[in-house]
Structures are given as structure tokens and as C-alpha cells.
Write a protein that holds these residues in place. Structure first.
Motif, PDB file in Angstrom:
ATOM      1  N   LYS A 167       0.839  -1.200   0.000  1.00 42.18           N
ATOM      2  CA  LYS A 167       0.000   0.000   0.000  1.00 42.18           C
ATOM      3  C   LYS A 167       0.881   1.259   0.000  1.00 42.18           C
ATOM      4  N   ARG A 168       1.968   1.219   0.751  1.00 44.39           N
ATOM      5  CA  ARG A 168       2.867   2.365   0.893  1.00 44.39           C
ATOM      6  C   ARG A 168       3.542   2.693  -0.439  1.00 44.39           C
ATOM      7  N   LYS A 169       3.854   1.659  -1.201  1.00 41.04           N
ATOM      8  CA  LYS A 169       4.635   1.885  -2.415  1.00 41.04           C
ATOM      9  C   LYS A 169       3.800   2.464  -3.558  1.00 41.04           C
ATOM     10  N   LYS A 170       2.485   2.477  -3.415  1.00 40.72           N
ATOM     11  CA  LYS A 170       1.647   2.984  -4.498  1.00 40.72           C
ATOM     12  C   LYS A 170       1.556   4.504  -4.439  1.00 40.72           C
ATOM     13  N   ARG A 171       2.645   5.175  -4.782  1.00 43.44           N
ATOM     14  CA  ARG A 171       2.609   6.629  -4.836  1.00 43.44           C
ATOM     15  C   ARG A 171       1.809   7.062  -6.057  1.00 43.44           C
ATOM     16  N   LYS A 172       1.187   8.228  -5.964  1.00 44.81           N
ATOM     17  CA  LYS A 172       0.342   8.693  -7.059  1.00 44.81           C
ATOM     18  C   LYS A 172       1.115   9.546  -8.055  1.00 44.81           C
ATOM     19  N   PHE A 173       2.420   9.438  -8.039  1.00 49.39           N
ATOM     20  CA  PHE A 173       3.239  10.198  -8.988  1.00 49.39           C
ATOM     21  C   PHE A 173       4.556   9.474  -9.182  1.00 49.39           C
ATOM     22  N   SER A 174       5.232   9.813 -10.273  1.00 52.17           N
ATOM     23  CA  SER A 174       6.616   9.349 -10.426  1.00 52.17           C
ATOM     24  C   SER A 174       7.494  10.582 -10.553  1.00 52.17           C
ATOM     25  N   LEU A 175       8.684  10.499  -9.991  1.00 55.50           N
ATOM     26  CA  LEU A 175       9.608  11.638  -9.948  1.00 55.50           C
ATOM     27  C   LEU A 175      10.808  11.316 -10.836  1.00 55.50           C
ATOM     28  N   TRP A 176      11.037  12.154 -11.851  1.00 57.10           N
ATOM     29  CA  TRP A 176      12.157  11.972 -12.774  1.00 57.10           C
ATOM     30  C   TRP A 176      13.099  13.158 -12.662  1.00 57.10           C
ATOM     31  N   VAL A 177      14.370  12.941 -12.928  1.00 58.00           N
ATOM     32  CA  VAL A 177      15.349  14.030 -12.831  1.00 58.00           C
ATOM     33  C   VAL A 177      16.326  13.994 -13.998  1.00 58.00           C
ATOM     34  N   ARG A 178      16.876  15.186 -14.281  1.00 55.53           N
ATOM     35  CA  ARG A 178      18.059  15.277 -15.157  1.00 55.53           C
ATOM     36  C   ARG A 178      19.216  15.644 -14.245  1.00 55.53           C
ATOM     37  N   GLN A 179      20.237  14.806 -14.256  1.00 55.12           N
ATOM     38  CA  GLN A 179      21.286  14.905 -13.242  1.00 55.12           C
ATOM     39  C   GLN A 179      22.653  14.993 -13.886  1.00 55.12           C
ATOM     40  N   CYS A 180      23.476  15.909 -13.386  1.00 57.70           N
ATOM     41  CA  CYS A 180      24.866  16.035 -13.834  1.00 57.70           C
ATOM     42  C   CYS A 180      25.617  14.792 -13.361  1.00 57.70           C
ATOM     43  N   SER A 181      26.153  14.013 -14.313  1.00 65.12           N
ATOM     44  CA  SER A 181      26.700  12.715 -13.912  1.00 65.12           C
ATOM     45  C   SER A 181      28.108  12.789 -13.338  1.00 65.12           C
ATOM     46  N   SER A 182      28.765  13.944 -13.418  1.00 65.33           N
ATOM     47  CA  SER A 182      30.106  14.015 -12.819  1.00 65.33           C
ATOM     48  C   SER A 182      30.078  14.553 -11.392  1.00 65.33           C
ATOM     49  N   THR A 183      28.980  15.207 -10.984  1.00 73.19           N
ATOM     50  CA  THR A 183      28.896  15.726  -9.607  1.00 73.19           C
ATOM     51  C   THR A 183      27.712  15.169  -8.840  1.00 73.19           C
ATOM     52  N   ILE A 353      13.661  12.985   3.449  1.00 73.80           N
ATOM     53  CA  ILE A 353      12.838  13.217   4.637  1.00 73.80           C
ATOM     54  C   ILE A 353      11.892  12.036   4.849  1.00 73.80           C
ATOM     55  N   SER A 354      11.848  11.525   6.090  1.00 76.32           N
ATOM     56  CA  SER A 354      11.075  10.309   6.379  1.00 76.32           C
ATOM     57  C   SER A 354       9.574  10.556   6.462  1.00 76.32           C
ATOM     58  N   HIS A 355       9.159  11.797   6.721  1.00 80.87           N
ATOM     59  CA  HIS A 355       7.729  12.097   6.874  1.00 80.87           C
ATOM     60  C   HIS A 355       6.982  11.749   5.591  1.00 80.87           C
ATOM     61  N   LYS A 356       5.931  10.931   5.677  1.00 85.37           N
ATOM     62  CA  LYS A 356       5.166  10.499   4.504  1.00 85.37           C
ATOM     63  C   LYS A 356       3.703  10.926   4.662  1.00 85.37           C
ATOM     64  N   PRO A 357       3.344  12.137   4.207  1.00 86.88           N
ATOM     65  CA  PRO A 357       1.952  12.588   4.315  1.00 86.88           C
ATOM     66  C   PRO A 357       1.053  11.865   3.317  1.00 86.88           C
ATOM     67  N   ASN A 358      -0.253  12.003   3.498  1.00 88.78           N
ATOM     68  CA  ASN A 358      -1.199  11.360   2.579  1.00 88.78           C
ATOM     69  C   ASN A 358      -1.386  12.170   1.300  1.00 88.78           C
ATOM     70  N   LYS A 359      -1.314  13.488   1.418  1.00 83.00           N
ATOM     71  CA  LYS A 359      -1.575  14.344   0.249  1.00 83.00           C
ATOM     72  C   LYS A 359      -0.387  14.293  -0.715  1.00 83.00           C
ATOM     73  N   THR A 360      -0.719  14.113  -2.001  1.00 85.53           N
ATOM     74  CA  THR A 360       0.318  13.970  -3.020  1.00 85.53           C
ATOM     75  C   THR A 360       1.204  15.205  -3.111  1.00 85.53           C
ATOM     76  N   TRP A 361       0.615  16.417  -3.082  1.00 86.03           N
ATOM     77  CA  TRP A 361       1.432  17.630  -3.234  1.00 86.03           C
ATOM     78  C   TRP A 361       2.429  17.757  -2.086  1.00 86.03           C
ATOM     79  N   GLN A 362       2.033  17.290  -0.883  1.00 85.01           N
ATOM     80  CA  GLN A 362       2.960  17.360   0.253  1.00 85.01           C
ATOM     81  C   GLN A 362       4.091  16.342   0.102  1.00 85.01           C
TER      82      GLN A 362
END
Length: 414
Positions: A167-183, A353-362
Motif C-alpha cells: 500500500k505504501r509503495k503505491k505513490r500517485k506520482f513518479s519523480l524523474w530528474v536530469r542529473q549532472c553525472s560528474s557531480t 525526509i522520512s515524513h510520509k503525508p497522505n496528500k500527493t502535493w505534500q
């Protein structure tokens, strides 16, 4: 590297405020107070509520950020008498006051009539954060598009049932990043919302290369004309996307999978494994213009699509047991940059941060704050201030918490 030189006396707070300055925190104060007023007009007055101040808002963030260092199962553990209690910071604010601020905390209190976007409650903060990332850091040529590893709270993992974990793993969003691979600096964040279970929802994302291609285009919208080399995983790699990027002056190198990738336009002969047995390090190449499709064998067939490296340039993969394995330069470069990102994940993912709120925006907000702190630490390590104090990532986090709570005098940055 960093675009501005920070003084030797720069504090953890100075680096954090490159991305989350006082004007952003003041806006949180205004919006939280507006939301509290609106809430009480609708549901009845709350005599225990007093308008929040900037000092309290900083302390509120400090308490939340402290969970990224100590990984307590709940931020409220700070005020408990248990293992995760923290008497040194618990005295700054009472638990009841903290819970009141948490109840009313907002970044955008009111929905405007033009708003249709699901992230409207956090979009101004994400835009401000992006401006901070762009203005504070100049990335290297090689960058990676991926989903960062976000560690679940280890205490929760150890104590929860299998059903709770699913149940915990079903987040309502996916987070993608563009990351500098040398730093490891994260240059851009993209949040894909699960808006219903329709064709564009997150459920469909894993099987829809066009959605992954949309994510990649969003992450690279500020990268055109800069000759960046973008490394991608199988879900993003596709001939059509790479050709589109090449027209914008963005070059690519991606791992290809016949199961996960969009293989439109690629020769079937290169996608099928040859019947004759091959030795490690052997490879086949097909080219179309600047684009090369490489099929390389190393205890299995690996396929790479690239227009950033010449397929005839030789590289080598070094393995501890088997020594050097020959390969095209594109394969060596891909392995090197991906291994750096794995090291970044190992080092920094445990400081979310360990805090896991219910609201997606949070949830998105606390992930974004965690990324901002990791980026602040990367800038700190590249500054002269690091050679004076030499804080580890955990020590940097602890200093930031104390400075937000007003327990340490922050040095002036000017």
C-alpha cells in the motif's frame, strides 16, 4: 560547477537558501495563515491557532528535515520519551504547536479559476526551485535522465506487514530528474502525476514509451543547443526521440531493450540474438547517419543506441575477476556515468525526509526539499567553505536543522 563563489564563512543555511530563499519561506507563512483562516471560516474557529511567523516556519522545516538524518518513524517522535526523542530541539516548539502548523501548512491556499494542473498547490515552489538550480550551478556535458532511488523509511520497512508495504509503495506520482553525472547535482525535476487510471495515468506509464518520451522532452527543454550528452535507460531510449534531440543540439547514448524500449525504425536483424555463440567483448554495429546501433556481448547481449560517440572508437570495461573486456567507447562511457549515479543513490538516497503525508502535493514537496538539501551539500563540497569545516552529509544536515531552529548563529553570507 557553482556559478557563484561562496565565502569561507558560508553556513549550511546559506547554501540551502540558494534554492529556498526567505521570500519563498515568507510566501509559505502567508499562504498557511490564509488557509487556516479559510479553513476556520468553513469548519468553525480554532481557538488554539495563532498566525504562524517566519521564525516558526523555519523551525517547522527544521523539524521535518531532522527526520532525514535520524530516520525516526514519525516526526512526532522528537517530543516522545522513546529512542528517537530529541530533547535538544524539542524545546524550541511544543508538539501541539507543531501539529497545528502541520494541519494548516500550505504553499498555495486558493485554487485560481484558470488552474487545471493537479500540482497547482506546489507548482510555484517547484518553479522557484528550478530557477535556483539553473542559476546556482552549471552542469557538465554528460547528464543522466532517470528516476532517483528514494529510500523508504527503514524503521517502517522493518516493522510493517507485507500488505502495508504494498500500500505504501503505491505513490500517485513518479519523480524523474536530469542529473549532472560528474557531480550528482540534480539540474531539473519532473513530476508525472497519476491522474486517474486512464491512458495517460501512471499505471500506463511503464508500458508507454511515448509517455517516457514526453518526460524526457520536459526534462531537456532547457538543454537545447548546449551540446549536452544525455544518457538514458531502456524505457526512454528510442530512435525517434534521439533524432528529435539531435536537431536541438542534444546528443544521446542509451541502453536499448527489446521489451521496454520503443524499437520503431531499428533493423530487426540487430534486435535478434545471433545463433552462433559469441565470445565476450564481441560486437556488431549498424549505422544510419550519425546514429549507431551497437550490439555488444558480455555474458548476454546488450544493445546501445548513440549519436554521441563514434562506434569505431575503442573502449574497455574493467572487471575485477575477468580483467579487461573490449567494447566500443559508447559502452564504456555509459557504464561509467551510470555507475556514478548508482554511487550518488547509495550516498544520498538515505537522506530523504522520512515524513510520509497522505496528500500527493505534500509528498512531492518533501521530496523536492530533500533534493534541494542534497544539491546544497554538493555545492558546499565544491566551495572553499568545505575546506574550512569539512562536514559530512549527516553533519551538514544537522547544522542546517540547528540553523533553521535558531540554535546556531548563521554566518552572514555577504
Amino acid at each position: 560547477g557553482p556559478t557563484r563563489k561562496m565565502p569561507l564563512t558560508a553556513s549550511a543555511m546559506d547554501f540551502f537558501q540558494l534554492f529556498v530563499p526567505d521570500n519563498v519561506l515568507k510566501n509559505m507563512v502567508v499562504q498557511t495563515n490564509m488557509y487556516a483562516k479559510k479553513y476556520q471560516e468553513r469548519f468553525g474557529s480554532d481557538d488554539a491557532w495563532i498566525d504562524v511567523t517566519l521564525t516558526e516556519m523555519k523551525a517547522f522545516l527544521g523539524y521535518m528535515i531532522s527526520t532525514s538524518i535520524h530516520h525516526c518513524e514519525s516526526v512526532l517522535s522528537i517530543w516522545s520519551s522513546g529512542f528517537y526523542s530529541n530533547k535538544s530541539i524539542a524545546l524550541i516548539m511544543t508538539q501541539s504547536r507543531f501539529e497545528k502548523i502541520l494541519k494548516y501548512f500550505h504553499i498555495v491556499a486558493f485554487r485560481s479559476s484558470q488552474t487545471t494542473h493537479g500540482l497547482y498547490k506546489i507548482q510555484p515552489f517547484l518553479d522557484s526551485l528550478q530557477n535556483g538550480f539553473d542559476s546556482a550551478f552549471r552542469p557538465s556535458q554528460a547528464q543522466v535522465l532517470h528516476e532517483p532511488l528514494i529510500d523508504e523509511d527503514p524503521v517502517f520497512i522493518a516493522t510493517c506487514t507485507e500488505r502495508e508495504l504494498r500500500k505504501r509503495k503505491k505513490r500517485k506520482f513518479s519523480l524523474w530528474v536530469r542529473q549532472c553525472s560528474s557531480t550528482g547535482f540534480i539540474c531539473q525535476i519532473y513530476v508525472h502525476l497519476k491522474e486517474g487510471s486512464g491512458a495517460d495515468g501512471l499505471d500506463a506509464l511503464k508500458n508507454k514509451p511515448q509517455l517516457h518520451s514526453m518526460v524526457a522532452k520536459s526534462l531537456c527543454q532547457n538543454a537545447s543547443g548546449k551540446n549536452y550528452i544525455i544518457f538514458t535507460g531502456p524505457s526512454i531510449t528510442s530512435l525517434n526521440l534521439f533524432e528529435e534531440f539531435e536537431k536541438q543540439g542534444i546528443y544521446c547514448c542509451g541502453l536499448l531493450s527489446t521489451r521496454k524500449s520503443d524499437c520503431t525504425g531499428l533493423p530487426p536483424s540487430m534486435l535478434n540474438n545471433p545463433e552462433t555463440p559469441q565470445s565476450r567483448g564481441q560486437y556488431r554495429i549498424r549505422m544510419k547517419g550519425n546514429m549507431s546501433l551497437i550490439c555488444w556481448y558480455n555474458k548476454g547481449h546488450f544493445r546501445f543506441l548513440t549519436n554521441a560517440y563514434s562506434p569505431v572508437q575503442q573502449g574497455v570495461i574493467i572487471k575485477r575477476k575477468s580483467g579487461e573486456i573490449p567494447c566500443p567507447l559508447a559502452v564504456e562511457a555509459f557504464a561509467a556515468h551510470l555507475s556514478y549515479i548508482c554511487k550518488y543513490d547509495d550516498k544520498y538516497s538515505k537522506y530523504f525526509i522520512s515524513h510520509k503525508p497522505n496528500k500527493t502535493w505534500q509528498q512531492v514537496f518533501w521530496f523536492a526539499i530533500s533534493i534541494a538539501i542534497n544539491n546544497a551539500y554538493i555545492l558546499y563540497k565544491m566551495s572553499e567553505a568545505y575546506h574550512v569545516t569539512r562536514y559530512s552529509r549527516a553533519q551538514f544536515g544537522e547544522r542546517l536543522v540547528k540553523e533553521l531552529l535558531g540554535l546556531e548563529d548563521t554566518s552572514p553570507s555577504h
